[in-house]
Write a protein that holds these residues in place. Sequence first.
Motif, PDB file in Angstrom:
ATOM      1  N   GLY A 182       0.814  -1.214   0.000  1.00 17.20           N
ATOM      2  CA  GLY A 182       0.000   0.000   0.000  1.00 17.20           C
ATOM      3  C   GLY A 182       0.843   1.257   0.000  1.00 17.20           C
ATOM      4  N   LYS A 183       1.961   1.227   0.709  1.00 14.13           N
ATOM      5  CA  LYS A 183       2.911   2.336   0.712  1.00 14.13           C
ATOM      6  C   LYS A 183       4.259   1.799   0.218  1.00 14.13           C
ATOM      7  CE  LYS A 183       4.207   1.689   5.519  1.00 14.13           C
ATOM      8  NZ  LYS A 183       4.417   2.287   6.796  1.00 14.13           N
ATOM      9  N   PRO A 184       5.118   2.654  -0.270  1.00 14.29           N
ATOM     10  CA  PRO A 184       6.410   2.172  -0.791  1.00 14.29           C
ATOM     11  C   PRO A 184       7.186   1.401   0.273  1.00 14.29           C
ATOM     12  CG  PRO A 184       6.073   4.472  -1.357  1.00 14.29           C
ATOM     13  CD  PRO A 184       4.962   4.091  -0.417  1.00 14.29           C
ATOM     14  N   TYR A 185       7.689   0.248  -0.113  1.00 11.21           N
ATOM     15  CA  TYR A 185       8.500  -0.587   0.766  1.00 11.21           C
ATOM     16  C   TYR A 185       9.771  -0.925   0.010  1.00 11.21           C
ATOM     17  CZ  TYR A 185       9.711  -4.312   4.037  1.00 11.21           C
ATOM     18  OH  TYR A 185      10.359  -5.094   4.962  1.00 11.21           O
ATOM     19  N   VAL A 186      10.889  -0.374   0.470  1.00 10.53           N
ATOM     20  CA  VAL A 186      12.155  -0.497  -0.246  1.00 10.53           C
ATOM     21  C   VAL A 186      13.221  -1.054   0.697  1.00 10.53           C
ATOM     22  CG1 VAL A 186      13.944   0.775  -1.487  1.00 10.53           C
ATOM     23  CG2 VAL A 186      11.561   1.455  -1.727  1.00 10.53           C
ATOM     24  N   LEU A 187      13.997  -2.005   0.187  1.00 13.35           N
ATOM     25  CA  LEU A 187      15.126  -2.563   0.931  1.00 13.35           C
ATOM     26  C   LEU A 187      16.399  -2.402   0.099  1.00 13.35           C
ATOM     27  CD1 LEU A 187      13.615  -5.977   2.119  1.00 13.35           C
ATOM     28  CD2 LEU A 187      13.879  -3.883   3.473  1.00 13.35           C
ATOM     29  N   SER A 188      17.519  -2.221   0.790  1.00 11.79           N
ATOM     30  CA  SER A 188      18.809  -2.184   0.101  1.00 11.79           C
ATOM     31  C   SER A 188      19.149  -3.576  -0.413  1.00 11.79           C
ATOM     32  CB  SER A 188      19.913  -1.711   1.042  1.00 11.79           C
ATOM     33  OG  SER A 188      19.715  -0.371   1.383  1.00 11.79           O
ATOM     34  N   PHE A 189      19.808  -3.609  -1.559  1.00 11.16           N
ATOM     35  CA  PHE A 189      20.167  -4.866  -2.204  1.00 11.16           C
ATOM     36  C   PHE A 189      21.602  -4.795  -2.681  1.00 11.16           C
ATOM     37  CE2 PHE A 189      20.614  -7.132  -6.288  1.00 11.16           C
ATOM     38  CZ  PHE A 189      20.412  -8.433  -5.844  1.00 11.16           C
ATOM     39  N   ARG A 190      22.295  -5.915  -2.570  1.00 13.57           N
ATOM     40  CA  ARG A 190      23.672  -6.032  -3.067  1.00 13.57           C
ATOM     41  C   ARG A 190      23.850  -7.446  -3.604  1.00 13.57           C
ATOM     42  NH1 ARG A 190      28.108  -3.137  -2.885  1.00 13.57           N
ATOM     43  NH2 ARG A 190      30.137  -4.075  -2.643  1.00 13.57           N
ATOM     44  N   ALA A 191      24.610  -7.585  -4.684  1.00 13.03           N
ATOM     45  CA  ALA A 191      24.902  -8.905  -5.245  1.00 13.03           C
ATOM     46  C   ALA A 191      26.370  -8.979  -5.635  1.00 13.03           C
ATOM     47  CB  ALA A 191      24.019  -9.179  -6.459  1.00 13.03           C
ATOM     48  N   VAL A 192      26.955 -10.150  -5.397  1.00 13.27           N
ATOM     49  CA  VAL A 192      28.356 -10.383  -5.725  1.00 13.27           C
ATOM     50  C   VAL A 192      28.442 -11.669  -6.545  1.00 13.27           C
ATOM     51  CG1 VAL A 192      30.670 -10.775  -4.801  1.00 13.27           C
ATOM     52  CG2 VAL A 192      29.105  -9.226  -3.618  1.00 13.27           C
ATOM     53  N   PHE A 193      29.184 -11.607  -7.632  1.00 16.25           N
ATOM     54  CA  PHE A 193      29.327 -12.748  -8.531  1.00 16.25           C
ATOM     55  C   PHE A 193      30.196 -13.830  -7.905  1.00 16.25           C
ATOM     56  CE2 PHE A 193      31.574 -15.036 -11.885  1.00 16.25           C
ATOM     57  CZ  PHE A 193      30.506 -15.502 -12.621  1.00 16.25           C
ATOM     58  N   GLY A 194      29.756 -15.091  -8.071  1.00 19.19           N
ATOM     59  CA  GLY A 194      30.589 -16.236  -7.736  1.00 19.19           C
ATOM     60  C   GLY A 194      30.619 -16.633  -6.275  1.00 19.19           C
ATOM     61  N   GLU A 195      29.854 -15.984  -5.420  1.00 13.48           N
ATOM     62  CA  GLU A 195      29.864 -16.350  -4.000  1.00 13.48           C
ATOM     63  C   GLU A 195      28.712 -17.287  -3.684  1.00 13.48           C
ATOM     64  OE1 GLU A 195      30.085 -13.130  -1.276  1.00 13.48           O
ATOM     65  OE2 GLU A 195      31.992 -12.421  -2.071  1.00 13.48           O
ATOM     66  N   PRO A 196      28.903 -18.211  -2.717  1.00 13.35           N
ATOM     67  CA  PRO A 196      27.823 -19.114  -2.322  1.00 13.35           C
ATOM     68  C   PRO A 196      26.755 -18.363  -1.519  1.00 13.35           C
ATOM     69  CG  PRO A 196      29.710 -19.432  -0.900  1.00 13.35           C
ATOM     70  CD  PRO A 196      30.128 -18.452  -1.965  1.00 13.35           C
ATOM     71  N   ARG A 197      25.597 -18.974  -1.379  1.00 11.08           N
ATOM     72  CA  ARG A 197      24.489 -18.346  -0.649  1.00 11.08           C
ATOM     73  C   ARG A 197      24.876 -18.049   0.800  1.00 11.08           C
ATOM     74  NH1 ARG A 197      18.551 -20.900   0.626  1.00 11.08           N
ATOM     75  NH2 ARG A 197      17.748 -19.098   1.737  1.00 11.08           N
ATOM     76  N   PHE A 198      25.460 -19.021   1.459  1.00 10.56           N
ATOM     77  CA  PHE A 198      25.840 -18.833   2.856  1.00 10.56           C
ATOM     78  C   PHE A 198      27.357 -18.820   2.974  1.00 10.56           C
ATOM     79  CE2 PHE A 198      21.664 -20.925   3.174  1.00 10.56           C
ATOM     80  CZ  PHE A 198      20.984 -19.924   3.846  1.00 10.56           C
ATOM     81  N   THR A 199      27.850 -17.912   3.784  1.00 11.96           N
ATOM     82  CA  THR A 199      29.271 -17.849   4.095  1.00 11.96           C
ATOM     83  C   THR A 199      29.431 -18.215   5.558  1.00 11.96           C
ATOM     84  OG1 THR A 199      29.161 -15.504   4.661  1.00 11.96           O
ATOM     85  CG2 THR A 199      29.680 -16.047   2.364  1.00 11.96           C
ATOM     86  N   ARG A 200      30.645 -18.342   6.027  1.00 12.01           N
ATOM     87  CA  ARG A 200      30.886 -18.749   7.418  1.00 12.01           C
ATOM     88  C   ARG A 200      30.181 -17.858   8.437  1.00 12.01           C
ATOM     89  NH1 ARG A 200      36.552 -20.967   9.008  1.00 12.01           N
ATOM     90  NH2 ARG A 200      36.068 -23.052   8.370  1.00 12.01           N
ATOM     91  N   GLY A 201      30.123 -16.568   8.171  1.00 12.38           N
ATOM     92  CA  GLY A 201      29.499 -15.636   9.099  1.00 12.38           C
ATOM     93  C   GLY A 201      27.981 -15.728   9.135  1.00 12.38           C
ATOM     94  N   ASP A 202      27.380 -16.384   8.120  1.00 12.79           N
ATOM     95  CA  ASP A 202      25.925 -16.498   8.050  1.00 12.79           C
ATOM     96  C   ASP A 202      25.362 -17.621   8.907  1.00 12.79           C
ATOM     97  OD1 ASP A 202      25.814 -14.458   6.199  1.00 12.79           O
ATOM     98  OD2 ASP A 202      25.900 -15.809   4.497  1.00 12.79           O
ATOM     99  N   VAL A 203      26.164 -18.623   9.169  1.00 12.32           N
ATOM    100  CA  VAL A 203      25.660 -19.826   9.851  1.00 12.32           C
ATOM    101  C   VAL A 203      25.741 -19.694  11.348  1.00 12.32           C
ATOM    102  CG1 VAL A 203      25.920 -22.328  10.031  1.00 12.32           C
ATOM    103  CG2 VAL A 203      26.374 -21.186   7.882  1.00 12.32           C
TER     104      VAL A 203
END
Length: 133
Positions: A112-133
């Motif tokens: 109903g109202k604008p909903y915006v999130l920041s986005f970033r993408a990096v080539f060649g990296e896996p979905r989860f890194t050590r810091g994510d788990v």
Amino acid sequence: MKHLRILAIILLTSVSLYGHDDEVRSGQWRGLLQLNDSTELPFTFEVMSSHSSGEVTYELTISNGSDYIVVDNFHSTRDSVWWTMPVFNTKFRCKRENDTTLSGEWNNTAAGKPYVLSFRAVFGEPRFTRGDV
């Protein structure tokens, strides 16, 4: 000798302006949506390109475990990339930082109202890194 230098400069400029440097890299990318100051939502997507009659077309496939969403309206210019999700009425708009990094925003156009999130993408990296788990 001077003419050879000029010719080399012209050729190098032509290759950089009209070569494949403008294309988005094909392969796996790691995307991150910044949900708040301390929480990121990682996902992976694959970009596939095809060439026909001098034109490049892209297909993007977002994967989340065994779920896949195919995006066929992926667009790219020299410095920008954008696509609209086919199901969720959301859009990604990104700046090409370099050939391995995109940064921008995700916009929920169905809210109903604008909903915006920041986005970033990096080539060649896996979905989860050590810091994510």
